[in-house]
Design an enzyme around this catalytic site. Sequence first.
Site, mmCIF file in Angstrom:
data_model
loop_
_atom_site.group_PDB
_atom_site.id
_atom_site.type_symbol
_atom_site.label_atom_id
_atom_site.label_comp_id
_atom_site.label_asym_id
_atom_site.label_seq_id
_atom_site.Cartn_x
_atom_site.Cartn_y
_atom_site.Cartn_z
ATOM 1 N N VAL A 1 0.239 6.659 -1.304
ATOM 2 C CA VAL A 1 -0.425 5.797 -0.320
ATOM 3 C C VAL A 1 -1.723 5.284 -0.912
ATOM 4 O O VAL A 1 -2.602 6.059 -1.301
ATOM 5 C CB VAL A 1 -0.709 6.558 0.990
ATOM 6 N N CYS A 2 -1.849 3.976 -0.976
ATOM 7 C CA CYS A 2 -3.008 3.321 -1.569
ATOM 8 C C CYS A 2 -3.937 2.846 -0.446
ATOM 9 O O CYS A 2 -3.618 1.901 0.277
ATOM 10 C CB CYS A 2 -2.528 2.138 -2.411
ATOM 11 N N LEU A 3 -5.074 3.532 -0.288
ATOM 12 C CA LEU A 3 -5.976 3.221 0.828
ATOM 13 C C LEU A 3 -7.397 3.626 0.456
ATOM 14 O O LEU A 3 -7.630 4.742 -0.019
ATOM 15 C CB LEU A 3 -5.515 3.968 2.081
ATOM 16 N N ASN B 1 0.798 -1.222 0.000
ATOM 17 C CA ASN B 1 0.000 0.000 0.000
ATOM 18 C C ASN B 1 0.836 1.280 0.000
ATOM 19 O O ASN B 1 0.313 2.361 -0.217
ATOM 20 C CB ASN B 1 -0.919 0.047 1.224
#
Length: 313
Positions: free
Chosen positions: A130-132, A123
């Site tokens: 930031v992968c969220l 992530n």
Amino acid sequence: HEQVGVNKFKQFDCVVDYSDHYYYHQSKPNQKSNSHGTMMINNRNTMKRIMKEWEILEKNLPTSIFVRVYEGRIDLLRAAIIGASKTPYHNGLFFFDLQFPSDYPNNPPKVYYRSFGLRLNPNLYNSGYVCLSLLNTWGGKGTERWCPDKSTILQVLLSLQGLVLNEKPYYNEPGIKPAWSWESYNADVFALSCKTMLYLMKKPARNFEGFIAAHFRDHASVILKACVAYRNGRVRIGLFDGDAPVGSKKKKVNVSKKFKDSMNELYPELYKAFNRIGASLKNLPEKLEDDGDGKPANGIIGKLKRFWEAMTA
């Protein structure tokens, strides 16, 4: 410099210097600011909501998360998260720079991970992306995504700590897996976490200099003992509890040559860095000894070595 203890470092505070904040340098030329560089957030509701976020953080931060906001740039925020126990991130520090958009909370905050070019989680990209789901940077349904009326910065930080920096980050990747198993990936992650420690001590985040030094002074011994325990396969990576003796080489877990080599390289660098900041390193070796990779230790050379060690003990 006077040493500052972690327990004296406020969990939430408002500071002045934002000169190394990622989003300060990413500000577009056409964004309005006054002579002091303060973002002109004209929306009263946005300003009121940001103040509310400050209040929530000041009252509710867990002991493992530290936040700094800025007097001259209320749109910026920096957070430090301590890696949780029973994860490959344990005892590490992870920094995130946040920016509130001008129409906050209609849109989620922007979040940048200070990666030093390392990708230690599916992530968290080495670019800092930031992968969220909560940030709307990944798919999700319902409450998984940003909700202007309910979502908060505290929720974002807790998600980063609990959902991203977790015990088996291998499973965070929905596509092509980053390693052949979660155990193998945890080994890669721990090594990258150690590298991150070195970068942080060499180039600490502004307003966190004393905290970073104090944190690693307090945890240096456990981190180095974990390096030994993991390298020698005595415990699964992430599960070291700090009590095992350094000299023990009773093997329980298979360890790759790649990981052993990384620990052989990183351990002495960590030892030197911890020593420079005044950590207590009593009874810890300055570098790791070769354990012979298992097979030689069971042969005649290994027996002679153990006999000699017993005679000279």
